[in-house]
Scaffold this motif. Structure first.
Motif, PDB file in Angstrom:
ATOM      1  N   ILE A  36     -12.773 -33.632  20.063  1.00 46.26           N
ATOM      2  CA  ILE A  36     -11.769 -33.290  18.766  1.00 46.26           C
ATOM      3  C   ILE A  36     -12.511 -33.097  17.673  1.00 46.26           C
ATOM      4  CG2 ILE A  36      -9.587 -33.423  17.492  1.00 46.26           C
ATOM      5  CD1 ILE A  36      -8.462 -35.073  19.984  1.00 46.26           C
ATOM      6  N   LEU A  37     -12.644 -31.733  17.243  1.00 45.65           N
ATOM      7  CA  LEU A  37     -13.041 -31.407  15.689  1.00 45.65           C
ATOM      8  C   LEU A  37     -12.059 -31.271  14.743  1.00 45.65           C
ATOM      9  CD1 LEU A  37     -15.347 -30.165  14.118  1.00 45.65           C
ATOM     10  CD2 LEU A  37     -15.125 -28.178  15.134  1.00 45.65           C
ATOM     11  N   VAL A  38     -12.298 -32.045  13.887  1.00 49.22           N
ATOM     12  CA  VAL A  38     -11.331 -32.076  12.748  1.00 49.22           C
ATOM     13  C   VAL A  38     -11.941 -31.570  11.373  1.00 49.22           C
ATOM     14  CG1 VAL A  38      -9.904 -33.487  11.191  1.00 49.22           C
ATOM     15  CG2 VAL A  38     -10.157 -34.320  13.443  1.00 49.22           C
ATOM     16  N   VAL A  39     -11.236 -30.538  10.779  1.00 50.38           N
ATOM     17  CA  VAL A  39     -11.858 -30.088   9.461  1.00 50.38           C
ATOM     18  C   VAL A  39     -10.976 -30.679   8.510  1.00 50.38           C
ATOM     19  CG1 VAL A  39     -12.250 -27.858   8.112  1.00 50.38           C
ATOM     20  CG2 VAL A  39     -12.432 -27.762  10.779  1.00 50.38           C
ATOM     21  N   ALA A  40     -11.664 -31.380   7.470  1.00 51.72           N
ATOM     22  CA  ALA A  40     -10.663 -31.916   6.622  1.00 51.72           C
ATOM     23  C   ALA A  40     -10.982 -31.493   5.320  1.00 51.72           C
ATOM     24  CB  ALA A  40     -10.980 -33.491   6.529  1.00 51.72           C
ATOM     25  N   LYS A  41     -10.134 -31.610   4.365  1.00 58.51           N
ATOM     26  CA  LYS A  41     -10.491 -31.506   2.775  1.00 58.51           C
ATOM     27  C   LYS A  41     -11.371 -32.432   2.282  1.00 58.51           C
ATOM     28  CE  LYS A  41      -5.768 -29.354   1.685  1.00 58.51           C
ATOM     29  NZ  LYS A  41      -4.687 -29.411   0.682  1.00 58.51           N
ATOM     30  N   GLN A  42     -11.072 -33.813   2.704  1.00 63.22           N
ATOM     31  CA  GLN A  42     -12.099 -34.759   1.808  1.00 63.22           C
ATOM     32  C   GLN A  42     -12.226 -35.666   3.082  1.00 63.22           C
ATOM     33  OE1 GLN A  42     -13.472 -35.664  -0.684  1.00 63.22           O
ATOM     34  NE2 GLN A  42     -12.739 -34.005  -2.186  1.00 63.22           N
ATOM     35  N   ARG A  43     -13.548 -35.714   3.360  1.00 60.85           N
ATOM     36  CA  ARG A  43     -13.914 -36.319   4.728  1.00 60.85           C
ATOM     37  C   ARG A  43     -13.898 -37.915   4.381  1.00 60.85           C
ATOM     38  NH1 ARG A  43     -19.142 -37.427   5.174  1.00 60.85           N
ATOM     39  NH2 ARG A  43     -19.640 -35.371   3.653  1.00 60.85           N
ATOM     40  N   LEU A  44     -14.219 -38.275   3.270  1.00 62.58           N
ATOM     41  CA  LEU A  44     -14.455 -39.514   2.833  1.00 62.58           C
ATOM     42  C   LEU A  44     -13.295 -40.340   2.821  1.00 62.58           C
ATOM     43  CD1 LEU A  44     -16.891 -39.055  -0.341  1.00 62.58           C
ATOM     44  CD2 LEU A  44     -17.608 -39.345   1.940  1.00 62.58           C
ATOM     45  N   THR A  45     -12.160 -39.931   2.637  1.00 63.55           N
ATOM     46  CA  THR A  45     -10.938 -40.547   2.727  1.00 63.55           C
ATOM     47  C   THR A  45     -10.145 -40.761   4.094  1.00 63.55           C
ATOM     48  OG1 THR A  45      -9.574 -38.510   2.336  1.00 63.55           O
ATOM     49  CG2 THR A  45     -10.565 -39.869   0.470  1.00 63.55           C
ATOM     50  N   THR A  46     -10.840 -40.125   5.172  1.00 59.21           N
ATOM     51  CA  THR A  46     -10.284 -40.031   6.577  1.00 59.21           C
ATOM     52  C   THR A  46     -10.370 -41.403   7.464  1.00 59.21           C
ATOM     53  OG1 THR A  46     -12.361 -39.201   7.478  1.00 59.21           O
ATOM     54  CG2 THR A  46     -10.843 -37.611   7.104  1.00 59.21           C
ATOM     55  N   ILE A  47     -11.253 -42.358   6.962  1.00 57.71           N
ATOM     56  CA  ILE A  47     -11.411 -43.470   7.937  1.00 57.71           C
ATOM     57  C   ILE A  47     -10.264 -44.339   7.875  1.00 57.71           C
ATOM     58  CG2 ILE A  47     -12.904 -45.674   7.895  1.00 57.71           C
ATOM     59  CD1 ILE A  47     -15.293 -44.231   6.655  1.00 57.71           C
ATOM     60  N   ALA A  48      -9.397 -44.594   6.803  1.00 61.06           N
ATOM     61  CA  ALA A  48      -8.379 -45.625   6.560  1.00 61.06           C
ATOM     62  C   ALA A  48      -7.342 -44.900   7.344  1.00 61.06           C
ATOM     63  CB  ALA A  48      -8.086 -45.604   5.297  1.00 61.06           C
ATOM     64  N   SER A  49      -7.233 -43.682   7.035  1.00 61.11           N
ATOM     65  CA  SER A  49      -6.011 -42.741   7.668  1.00 61.11           C
ATOM     66  C   SER A  49      -6.124 -42.842   9.202  1.00 61.11           C
ATOM     67  CB  SER A  49      -5.930 -41.242   7.356  1.00 61.11           C
ATOM     68  OG  SER A  49      -5.725 -41.488   6.133  1.00 61.11           O
ATOM     69  N   LEU A  50      -7.362 -42.538   9.755  1.00 57.90           N
ATOM     70  CA  LEU A  50      -7.383 -42.424  11.234  1.00 57.90           C
ATOM     71  C   LEU A  50      -7.299 -44.113  11.880  1.00 57.90           C
ATOM     72  CD1 LEU A  50     -10.159 -39.771  11.529  1.00 57.90           C
ATOM     73  CD2 LEU A  50      -7.821 -39.634  12.072  1.00 57.90           C
ATOM     74  N   ALA A  51      -7.822 -45.034  11.217  1.00 55.27           N
ATOM     75  CA  ALA A  51      -7.462 -46.432  11.684  1.00 55.27           C
ATOM     76  C   ALA A  51      -5.987 -46.756  11.860  1.00 55.27           C
ATOM     77  CB  ALA A  51      -8.201 -47.321  10.768  1.00 55.27           C
ATOM     78  N   THR A  52      -5.274 -46.052  11.450  1.00 57.95           N
ATOM     79  CA  THR A  52      -3.727 -46.329  11.616  1.00 57.95           C
ATOM     80  C   THR A  52      -3.315 -45.803  13.088  1.00 57.95           C
ATOM     81  OG1 THR A  52      -2.872 -44.190  10.616  1.00 57.95           O
ATOM     82  CG2 THR A  52      -3.437 -46.230   9.254  1.00 57.95           C
ATOM     83  N   ILE A  53      -4.018 -44.937  13.554  1.00 61.48           N
ATOM     84  CA  ILE A  53      -3.699 -44.621  14.909  1.00 61.48           C
ATOM     85  C   ILE A  53      -4.866 -44.806  15.969  1.00 61.48           C
ATOM     86  CG2 ILE A  53      -2.290 -42.633  14.151  1.00 61.48           C
ATOM     87  CD1 ILE A  53      -4.432 -40.576  14.556  1.00 61.48           C
ATOM     88  N   GLY A  54      -5.391 -45.759  15.640  1.00 55.56           N
ATOM     89  CA  GLY A  54      -6.446 -46.421  16.607  1.00 55.56           C
ATOM     90  C   GLY A  54      -7.832 -45.984  16.758  1.00 55.56           C
ATOM     91  N   TYR A  55      -8.401 -44.976  15.600  1.00 55.44           N
ATOM     92  CA  TYR A  55      -9.725 -44.702  15.836  1.00 55.44           C
ATOM     93  C   TYR A  55     -10.708 -45.467  14.994  1.00 55.44           C
ATOM     94  CZ  TYR A  55      -8.476 -40.186  17.947  1.00 55.44           C
ATOM     95  OH  TYR A  55      -8.173 -39.187  18.820  1.00 55.44           O
TER      96      TYR A  55
END
Length: 315
Positions: free
Chosen positions: A55-74
């Motif tokens: 899955i390809l994700v285009v994010a406004k701010q890549r640096l802030t995605t780690i914590a958010s994605l951890a909440t759903i098991g990534y």
């Protein structure tokens, strides 16, 4: 060590599985998610693939995605060989690999161009399927020989480049040296543009396997046109040991863009300054990029050319 590689026939449930997971990712990222795309082999109807959705994700701010994605098991896995990229994985009943980029990254176009070409050209899709089966017959496909990737993954490189050329992919992008063709290009750039002038055989190839030395390749489309060797120093400092653009591609601004990308990557890694010892021929180039006179202060105190000019830039 041998690595398991499993290919399965195309599963018509894969698009639905993508859609369900994409909704979960979008919810976790909120406004930071600009778009999501199903990429890789599981996104091509009729193509055999490893049972793992990309899955390809285009994010406004890549640096802030780690914590958010951890909440759903990534699980965050790093950038691999792709600078300015985040890789994640999620394992369980359905397995996913996640690739997070910001909107200006050239790999967005690369991944979508490759997928779309295979979707639109069944002969290319079938050729890719046949190549995969052929690679599975080679024992080296299940090994990692001085690479972060198996021979199976590296063996697909020539085919991928051929498809990208047919798809018209021409973006400028930089990568950490990984594939054997990239390392060969690095060796050739170093010898031709630096060590042949001495002349000696390159005495620093040991840096290819040293964690404090990072080697980058610059692509124009699928053609390698540049190379850079960066040394990571203590105290958040870094040094340009080599940066070069192939003679046939000079005077097009590629050197300045390459340097800008390297600086952006270093800044994200937490480095505060970048240093170089410029020849008089390169002095104007560095000055145009904002470099000023600055002590080199090599922590290893290597001998330097007394004619070179120490310069640097705060990041």
């Amino acid at each position: 060590m041998l690595y398991e590689i499993q290919l399965v026939p195309y599963d018509p449930n894969w698009p639905l599985q993508f859609a369900t997971e994409a909704a979960s990712i979008s919810s976790a990222l909120g406004d930071n998610c600009l778009s999501l795309h199903h990429v890789g082999s599981t996104a091509v109807p009729g193509l055999a693939a490893k049972p793992r959705l990309d899955i390809l994700v285009v994010a406004k701010q890549r640096l802030t995605t780690i914590a958010s994605l951890a909440t759903i098991g990534y699980e965050y896995r790093g950038e691999f060989n792709i600078p300015l990229h985040y890789g994640f994985r999620k394992r369980g009943g359905i397995e996913f690999n996640l690739h997070v980029y910001e909107s200006d990254h050239p790999d967005l176009e690369l991944l979508l161009s490759f997928r779309n070409y295979l979707r639109d050209n069944t002969s290319a899709r079938d050729e890719y399927a046949a190549l995969k089966q052929q690679l599975l017959e080679a024992g080296s496909s299940f090994e990692k020989n001085n690479s972060i990737y198996t021979g199976y993954t590296l063996g697909k490189n020539d085919f991928i480049c051929k498809i990208l050329e047919k798809a018209g992919f021409k973006r400028l992008r930089f990568m950490k040296c990984t594939h054997h063709a990239e390392w060969e290009a690095a060796k050739n750039f170093r010898q031709k543009y630096f060590f042949d002038k001495v002349p000696i055989v390159d005495p620093y190839t040991w840096t290819f396997n040293h964690e404090q030395h990072v080697h980058f390749i610059l692509y124009l489309g699928t053609k390698i046109i540049g190379y850079a060797h960066i040394q990571l120093w203590p105290q958040s400092r870094a040094a340009i040991r080599i940066i070069v653009i192939d003679e046939s591609h000079k005077a097009h601004g590629f050197g300045a863009e390459f340097l800008h990308l390297l600086e952006k990557w270093l800044k994200e890694q937490g480095y505060n300054s970048i240093h170089t010892q410029s020849s008089h021929e390169a002095l104007l180039f560095y000055q145009k990029q904002g470099y000023v006179a600055m002590p080199f202060n090599d922590p290893e105190d290597h001998a330097s050319n007394p004619l070179d000019v120490p310069m640097g830039k705060m990041l």
